[in-house]
Design a protein around this motif. Structure first.
Motif, PDB file in Angstrom:
ATOM      1  N   SER A  77     -10.788  10.314  11.088  1.00  0.00           N
ATOM      2  CA  SER A  77      -9.345  10.266  11.236  1.00  0.00           C
ATOM      3  C   SER A  77      -8.678   9.791   9.955  1.00  0.00           C
ATOM      4  O   SER A  77      -9.327   9.544   8.943  1.00  0.00           O
ATOM      5  N   LEU A  78      -7.384   9.674  10.035  1.00  0.00           N
ATOM      6  CA  LEU A  78      -6.596   9.258   8.879  1.00  0.00           C
ATOM      7  C   LEU A  78      -6.766   7.770   8.620  1.00  0.00           C
ATOM      8  O   LEU A  78      -6.701   6.968   9.542  1.00  0.00           O
ATOM      9  N   MET A  79      -6.968   7.425   7.375  1.00  0.00           N
ATOM     10  CA  MET A  79      -7.060   6.021   6.983  1.00  0.00           C
ATOM     11  C   MET A  79      -5.836   5.682   6.148  1.00  0.00           C
ATOM     12  O   MET A  79      -5.660   6.217   5.051  1.00  0.00           O
ATOM     13  N   LEU A  80      -4.995   4.815   6.655  1.00  0.00           N
ATOM     14  CA  LEU A  80      -3.789   4.439   5.928  1.00  0.00           C
ATOM     15  C   LEU A  80      -4.178   3.672   4.666  1.00  0.00           C
ATOM     16  O   LEU A  80      -4.916   2.695   4.725  1.00  0.00           O
ATOM     17  N   MET A  81      -3.658   4.129   3.536  1.00  0.00           N
ATOM     18  CA  MET A  81      -3.922   3.450   2.280  1.00  0.00           C
ATOM     19  C   MET A  81      -2.778   2.499   1.932  1.00  0.00           C
ATOM     20  O   MET A  81      -2.998   1.355   1.537  1.00  0.00           O
ATOM     21  N   ALA A  82      -1.551   3.013   2.051  1.00  0.00           N
ATOM     22  CA  ALA A  82      -0.411   2.208   1.632  1.00  0.00           C
ATOM     23  C   ALA A  82       0.867   2.736   2.245  1.00  0.00           C
ATOM     24  O   ALA A  82       0.962   3.901   2.616  1.00  0.00           O
ATOM     25  N   THR A  83       1.832   1.850   2.324  1.00  0.00           N
ATOM     26  CA  THR A  83       3.170   2.194   2.795  1.00  0.00           C
ATOM     27  C   THR A  83       4.107   2.079   1.614  1.00  0.00           C
ATOM     28  O   THR A  83       4.123   1.044   0.926  1.00  0.00           O
ATOM     29  N   SER A  84       4.890   3.116   1.401  1.00  0.00           N
ATOM     30  CA  SER A  84       5.730   3.198   0.220  1.00  0.00           C
ATOM     31  C   SER A  84       7.201   3.165   0.623  1.00  0.00           C
ATOM     32  O   SER A  84       7.660   4.020   1.368  1.00  0.00           O
ATOM     33  N   ASN A  85       7.910   2.165   0.152  1.00  0.00           N
ATOM     34  CA  ASN A  85       9.332   2.054   0.448  1.00  0.00           C
ATOM     35  C   ASN A  85      10.153   2.324  -0.802  1.00  0.00           C
ATOM     36  O   ASN A  85       9.823   1.813  -1.876  1.00  0.00           O
ATOM     37  N   GLU A  86      11.198   3.094  -0.660  1.00  0.00           N
ATOM     38  CA  GLU A  86      12.034   3.453  -1.792  1.00  0.00           C
ATOM     39  C   GLU A  86      12.620   2.217  -2.460  1.00  0.00           C
ATOM     40  O   GLU A  86      13.190   1.349  -1.804  1.00  0.00           O
ATOM     41  N   GLY A  87      12.415   2.131  -3.758  1.00  0.00           N
ATOM     42  CA  GLY A  87      12.998   1.045  -4.528  1.00  0.00           C
ATOM     43  C   GLY A  87      12.237  -0.269  -4.497  1.00  0.00           C
ATOM     44  O   GLY A  87      12.683  -1.248  -5.095  1.00  0.00           O
ATOM     45  N   SER A  88      11.096  -0.301  -3.832  1.00  0.00           N
ATOM     46  CA  SER A  88      10.327  -1.541  -3.812  1.00  0.00           C
ATOM     47  C   SER A  88       8.839  -1.234  -3.974  1.00  0.00           C
ATOM     48  O   SER A  88       8.426  -0.077  -3.921  1.00  0.00           O
ATOM     49  N   LYS A  89       8.070  -2.282  -4.168  1.00  0.00           N
ATOM     50  CA  LYS A  89       6.630  -2.090  -4.368  1.00  0.00           C
ATOM     51  C   LYS A  89       5.966  -1.642  -3.067  1.00  0.00           C
ATOM     52  O   LYS A  89       6.358  -2.046  -1.977  1.00  0.00           O
TER      53      LYS A  89
ATOM     54  N   THR B 108       3.170  -1.381  -0.148  1.00  0.00           N
ATOM     55  CA  THR B 108       2.316  -2.324   0.575  1.00  0.00           C
ATOM     56  C   THR B 108       0.974  -1.653   0.819  1.00  0.00           C
ATOM     57  O   THR B 108       0.906  -0.621   1.489  1.00  0.00           O
ATOM     58  N   TYR B 109      -0.080  -2.263   0.290  1.00  0.00           N
ATOM     59  CA  TYR B 109      -1.402  -1.665   0.381  1.00  0.00           C
ATOM     60  C   TYR B 109      -2.190  -2.254   1.551  1.00  0.00           C
ATOM     61  O   TYR B 109      -2.083  -3.440   1.850  1.00  0.00           O
ATOM     62  N   GLU B 110      -2.997  -1.412   2.169  1.00  0.00           N
ATOM     63  CA  GLU B 110      -3.877  -1.890   3.232  1.00  0.00           C
ATOM     64  C   GLU B 110      -5.056  -2.643   2.618  1.00  0.00           C
ATOM     65  O   GLU B 110      -5.401  -2.485   1.440  1.00  0.00           O
ATOM     66  N   GLN B 111      -5.640  -3.462   3.445  1.00  0.00           N
ATOM     67  CA  GLN B 111      -6.777  -4.258   2.984  1.00  0.00           C
ATOM     68  C   GLN B 111      -7.893  -3.349   2.488  1.00  0.00           C
ATOM     69  O   GLN B 111      -8.246  -2.360   3.134  1.00  0.00           O
ATOM     70  N   GLY B 112      -8.420  -3.689   1.327  1.00  0.00           N
ATOM     71  CA  GLY B 112      -9.523  -2.922   0.762  1.00  0.00           C
ATOM     72  C   GLY B 112      -9.100  -1.792  -0.152  1.00  0.00           C
ATOM     73  O   GLY B 112      -9.960  -1.151  -0.767  1.00  0.00           O
TER      74      GLY B 112
ATOM     75  N   LYS C  34      -5.879   0.969  -8.717  1.00  0.00           N
ATOM     76  CA  LYS C  34      -6.588   2.237  -8.708  1.00  0.00           C
ATOM     77  C   LYS C  34      -5.681   3.338  -8.172  1.00  0.00           C
ATOM     78  O   LYS C  34      -5.670   4.453  -8.667  1.00  0.00           O
ATOM     79  N   PHE C  35      -4.937   3.008  -7.150  1.00  0.00           N
ATOM     80  CA  PHE C  35      -4.053   3.972  -6.496  1.00  0.00           C
ATOM     81  C   PHE C  35      -2.604   3.497  -6.688  1.00  0.00           C
ATOM     82  O   PHE C  35      -2.089   2.687  -5.923  1.00  0.00           O
TER      83      PHE C  35
END
Lengths: 117, 111
Positions: free
Chosen positions: A43-55, A57-61, A66-67
């Motif tokens: 299944s899909l593994m969430l890597m990160a959440t990207s919000n406009e204008g801000s840094k 948020t990366y998932e653990q690990g 790198k990304f």
């Protein structure tokens, strides 16, 4: 429905190079975009959440150096795989949430298949 | 225990059959439930989403949620070979909370 465009669809690169993947919401504004990685038959593994204008948020690990994720506007987020290695070979998929929905209903791009030689 | 469990299949049915795809979930806070269809080497496509319990119908597709048993179902009537894909269920609690995906069920509709 909401359309999300992802480019390129396929990348083959040499080990050590960097690869940039773009994710665009074509007919809506997306304050939040998500980057996933999917291995075969998983299944899909969430890597990160990207919000406009801000840094992002990366998932653990997930290595943020790198990304690299840049959410420059309400319609564009980019994922850069830096110094790619064969183990980074995978299917990368982005998704976006429409602000009008008021909830996290995600619409996905077509995905990018990365092969690192 | 995974928050969303889904039988990976594969599930093979003859064309025209009624297909039943199911998921179970463990998080009582989940309020929104989605079904995505993913063709091979493509991104997931949103089929349907429902809020709380009940049924929702769209053409040949019916989504059903039973919160009392934490059970999510997708029914496909008059299945077609073009329905052959992997079907992912997904849930979240509301707002912009994190979405949890099932592992997907691979469906094959045989002509």
């Amino acid at each position: 429905g909401a359309v999300v465009s992802q480019h390129p669809s396929r990348v083959i690169c040499k080990s050590g190079t960097s690869v940039k993947i773009e994710c665009r919401s074509l007919d809506f504004q997306a304050t939040t975009m998500f980057w996933y990685r999917q291995f075969p038959k998983q299944s899909l593994m969430l890597m990160a959440t990207s919000n406009e204008g801000s840094k992002a948020t990366y998932e653990q690990g997930v290595e943020k150096d790198k990304f690299l994720i840049n959410h420059a506007s309400l319609t564009l987020s980019t994922l850069t795989v830096t110094s790619a290695h064969p183990e980074d070979s995978s299917f990368y998929i982005c998704s976006a949430t429409t602000t009008g929905e008021g909830k996290n209903i995600q619409y996905f791009g077509a995905g990018t298949r990365l092969s690192v030689l | 225990q995974k928050e969303v469990e889904q039988d990976p299949g594969p599930l093979s049915v003859p064309e025209g059959a009624i297909v039943s795809l199911n998921c179970t979930y463990s998080n009582s806070a989940f309020q929104y439930f989605m079904w995505y269809r993913q063709y091979s080497r493509k991104g997931p496509e949103l089929l349907m989403y429902t809020y709380s319990s009940g049924n929702k119908e769209d053409g040949r597709f019916t989504a059903q949620v039973d919160k009392s048993s934490k059970y999510i179902s997708l029914f496909i009537r008059d299945s077609q070979p073009s329905d052959s894909a992997t079907y992912l269920c997904a849930s979240f609690s509301g707002g912009y909370q994190k979405v949890t995906f099932g592992t997907g069920t691979k469906l094959q509709v045989i002509p």
